[in-house]
Design a protein around this motif. Sequence first.
Motif, mmCIF file in Angstrom:
data_model
loop_
_atom_site.group_PDB
_atom_site.id
_atom_site.type_symbol
_atom_site.label_atom_id
_atom_site.label_comp_id
_atom_site.label_asym_id
_atom_site.label_seq_id
_atom_site.Cartn_x
_atom_site.Cartn_y
_atom_site.Cartn_z
ATOM 1 N N LEU A 69 0.872 -1.176 0.000
ATOM 2 C CA LEU A 69 0.000 0.000 0.000
ATOM 3 C C LEU A 69 0.906 1.222 0.000
ATOM 4 C CD1 LEU A 69 -2.821 -0.372 2.684
ATOM 5 C CD2 LEU A 69 -3.008 -0.589 0.206
ATOM 6 N N ALA A 70 0.470 2.272 -0.677
ATOM 7 C CA ALA A 70 1.216 3.539 -0.635
ATOM 8 C C ALA A 70 0.355 4.581 0.066
ATOM 9 C CB ALA A 70 1.545 3.998 -2.049
ATOM 10 N N PHE A 71 0.985 5.383 0.921
ATOM 11 C CA PHE A 71 0.324 6.534 1.557
ATOM 12 C C PHE A 71 0.982 7.798 1.004
ATOM 13 C CE2 PHE A 71 -0.245 3.093 4.570
ATOM 14 C CZ PHE A 71 -1.537 3.267 5.038
ATOM 15 N N ARG A 72 0.199 8.877 0.932
ATOM 16 C CA ARG A 72 0.764 10.157 0.479
ATOM 17 C C ARG A 72 0.604 11.200 1.582
ATOM 18 N NH1 ARG A 72 -2.031 12.329 -4.700
ATOM 19 N NH2 ARG A 72 -3.499 13.138 -3.157
ATOM 20 N N LEU A 73 1.698 11.857 1.900
ATOM 21 C CA LEU A 73 1.673 12.878 2.957
ATOM 22 C C LEU A 73 1.229 14.207 2.382
ATOM 23 C CD1 LEU A 73 5.023 12.406 4.901
ATOM 24 C CD2 LEU A 73 2.741 11.629 5.556
ATOM 25 N N HIS A 74 0.318 14.879 3.059
ATOM 26 C CA HIS A 74 -0.035 16.215 2.569
ATOM 27 C C HIS A 74 0.628 17.299 3.403
ATOM 28 C CE1 HIS A 74 -3.195 17.615 5.456
ATOM 29 N NE2 HIS A 74 -3.167 16.352 5.749
ATOM 30 N N THR A 75 1.267 16.879 4.503
ATOM 31 C CA THR A 75 1.958 17.829 5.373
ATOM 32 C C THR A 75 3.434 17.453 5.398
ATOM 33 O OG1 THR A 75 0.010 17.547 6.731
ATOM 34 C CG2 THR A 75 1.782 18.835 7.688
ATOM 35 N N PRO A 76 4.321 18.402 5.307
ATOM 36 C CA PRO A 76 5.739 18.023 5.392
ATOM 37 C C PRO A 76 6.084 17.513 6.791
ATOM 38 C CG PRO A 76 5.492 20.427 5.201
ATOM 39 C CD PRO A 76 4.117 19.849 5.136
ATOM 40 N N VAL A 77 7.021 16.588 6.863
ATOM 41 C CA VAL A 77 7.488 16.115 8.162
ATOM 42 C C VAL A 77 8.913 16.610 8.344
ATOM 43 C CG1 VAL A 77 8.026 14.117 9.577
ATOM 44 C CG2 VAL A 77 6.044 14.072 8.058
ATOM 45 N N ASP A 78 9.051 17.504 9.305
ATOM 46 C CA ASP A 78 10.357 18.062 9.613
ATOM 47 C C ASP A 78 10.963 17.167 10.695
ATOM 48 O OD1 ASP A 78 12.396 19.448 10.760
ATOM 49 O OD2 ASP A 78 11.340 21.375 10.824
ATOM 50 N N PRO A 79 12.160 16.633 10.443
ATOM 51 C CA PRO A 79 12.743 15.727 11.442
ATOM 52 C C PRO A 79 12.863 16.371 12.826
ATOM 53 C CG PRO A 79 14.103 15.758 9.448
ATOM 54 C CD PRO A 79 13.020 16.798 9.265
ATOM 55 N N ASP A 80 12.870 17.707 12.891
ATOM 56 C CA ASP A 80 13.058 18.378 14.187
ATOM 57 C C ASP A 80 11.765 18.748 14.900
ATOM 58 O OD1 ASP A 80 15.852 18.369 14.137
ATOM 59 O OD2 ASP A 80 15.817 20.006 12.680
ATOM 60 N N SER A 81 10.639 18.688 14.186
ATOM 61 C CA SER A 81 9.405 19.130 14.844
ATOM 62 C C SER A 81 8.730 17.940 15.520
ATOM 63 C CB SER A 81 8.471 19.782 13.827
ATOM 64 O OG SER A 81 8.046 18.817 12.912
ATOM 65 N N PRO A 82 7.940 18.212 16.559
ATOM 66 C CA PRO A 82 7.322 17.106 17.295
ATOM 67 C C PRO A 82 6.343 16.323 16.419
ATOM 68 C CG PRO A 82 6.569 19.253 18.114
ATOM 69 C CD PRO A 82 7.605 19.524 17.076
ATOM 70 N N ALA A 83 6.170 15.060 16.751
ATOM 71 C CA ALA A 83 5.321 14.182 15.950
ATOM 72 C C ALA A 83 3.874 14.647 15.976
ATOM 73 C CB ALA A 83 5.422 12.769 16.504
ATOM 74 N N ARG A 126 12.184 10.415 11.370
ATOM 75 C CA ARG A 126 12.708 11.404 12.339
ATOM 76 C C ARG A 126 14.035 10.938 12.899
ATOM 77 N NH1 ARG A 126 7.459 12.602 13.587
ATOM 78 N NH2 ARG A 126 7.137 14.786 13.076
ATOM 79 N N HIS A 127 14.047 9.656 13.309
ATOM 80 C CA HIS A 127 15.239 9.139 13.969
ATOM 81 C C HIS A 127 16.456 9.198 13.038
ATOM 82 C CE1 HIS A 127 17.270 6.958 17.148
ATOM 83 N NE2 HIS A 127 17.882 6.282 16.190
ATOM 84 N N TYR A 128 16.248 8.841 11.791
ATOM 85 C CA TYR A 128 17.387 8.824 10.864
ATOM 86 C C TYR A 128 17.458 10.107 10.027
ATOM 87 C CZ TYR A 128 17.987 4.232 12.639
ATOM 88 O OH TYR A 128 18.195 3.194 13.510
ATOM 89 N N ARG A 129 16.699 11.101 10.435
ATOM 90 C CA ARG A 129 16.775 12.447 9.876
ATOM 91 C C ARG A 129 16.547 12.461 8.359
ATOM 92 N NH1 ARG A 129 17.258 15.575 13.439
ATOM 93 N NH2 ARG A 129 17.716 17.317 12.060
ATOM 94 N N ILE A 130 15.453 11.826 7.965
ATOM 95 C CA ILE A 130 15.057 11.844 6.555
ATOM 96 C C ILE A 130 13.909 12.849 6.442
ATOM 97 C CG2 ILE A 130 14.184 10.471 4.620
ATOM 98 C CD1 ILE A 130 15.182 7.952 6.109
ATOM 99 N N ALA A 131 14.123 13.931 5.700
ATOM 100 C CA ALA A 131 13.071 14.942 5.549
ATOM 101 C C ALA A 131 11.993 14.411 4.608
ATOM 102 C CB ALA A 131 13.666 16.224 4.995
ATOM 103 N N LEU A 132 10.737 14.662 4.948
ATOM 104 C CA LEU A 132 9.629 14.228 4.097
ATOM 105 C C LEU A 132 8.794 15.438 3.709
ATOM 106 C CD1 LEU A 132 8.589 10.998 6.041
ATOM 107 C CD2 LEU A 132 9.654 11.109 3.794
ATOM 108 N N PRO A 133 9.044 16.009 2.524
ATOM 109 C CA PRO A 133 8.226 17.152 2.092
ATOM 110 C C PRO A 133 6.788 16.722 1.818
ATOM 111 C CG PRO A 133 9.991 16.642 0.489
ATOM 112 C CD PRO A 133 10.073 15.628 1.581
ATOM 113 N N ALA A 134 5.886 17.696 1.734
ATOM 114 C CA ALA A 134 4.502 17.390 1.360
ATOM 115 C C ALA A 134 4.520 16.661 0.018
ATOM 116 C CB ALA A 134 3.692 18.666 1.260
ATOM 117 N N GLY A 135 3.633 15.662 -0.139
ATOM 118 C CA GLY A 135 3.591 14.887 -1.377
ATOM 119 C C GLY A 135 4.447 13.642 -1.323
ATOM 120 N N SER A 136 5.234 13.484 -0.250
ATOM 121 C CA SER A 136 6.081 12.287 -0.145
ATOM 122 C C SER A 136 5.232 11.028 -0.072
ATOM 123 C CB SER A 136 6.943 12.350 1.125
ATOM 124 O OG SER A 136 7.895 13.370 1.022
#
Length: 264
Positions: free
Chosen positions: A108-122, A215-225
Amino acid sequence: MPTNAVVDRLARELAEAASTAIPIPQLTSSQDIDVDEAYAIQRAVVEHRYARGERPAGVKLGFTSAAKMTQMGVSDAIIGRLTDGMQVTDGGVLRLAGFVHPRVEPELAFRLHTPVDPDSPAAEPAAMVDAVAPALEVIDSRYRDFRFSLPDVIADNTSAAAFVVGPWVAWEQCPDLGNLGVRLEIDGALTDTGSTAAILGHPARAVSAALRLARHYRIALPAGSIILAGAATAAHPLRPGTTVDVTVAELGRASLSAKGDSDA
Ligand code: OOG
Ligand code: MG
């Protein structure tokens, strides 16, 4: 602990194997590598793709099902990086040039609509996803005989090689993803069946796991990832000249056709 020079050399060996189709011995047969060091090698491996002009497209999880853990003899979920160069259009052709011993698995694939910043809280994972789709992942270990330890497969970018995402279904229109039937067909013949329940008990958990590992491995996930949630069945050999279809009940289907070097 491998030095930076060693990390770069091991990453180059893995990147080369992915273009020459010549498998290499497991890195851990000659080095002591722990999981964190393996992720550093993975980052350097993917830099080779970025250097060729590929762009980050998201992440994938591995070993989220009991079937896969048993098949590969490991016991932990892992994260790898996807690039746009790995993505095949739904129904499109995947050229197997450079592939060693590819296998295909339904996901299954999921699409993020919000960016995930490795530094911001979950944040709440469900609030970050805007669509879900049936998907196929093609994995291809750069190690001989498709055999590896956990650090080896992490360093090899979790065997990531190619993927197809079917039509996106808006999150609000999604059925409960907890137990949907999954069918894998090769050239129209039913090859394997499973359930989305195989993915961490419920594939929504794959989103939380991906966000935590990213987050742990510091992989940035922009919106649309894109997040590939992990296989719902074991992986099956992908042979040139074959067409593979995945159908996820109530969600849809996705397909790809594999071509060898010499196929038109
Ligand atoms: C590692 C990749 C596993 C999955 O969905 O479990 C994976 C491998 O088995 O080579 O992609
Ligand atoms: Mg997979």
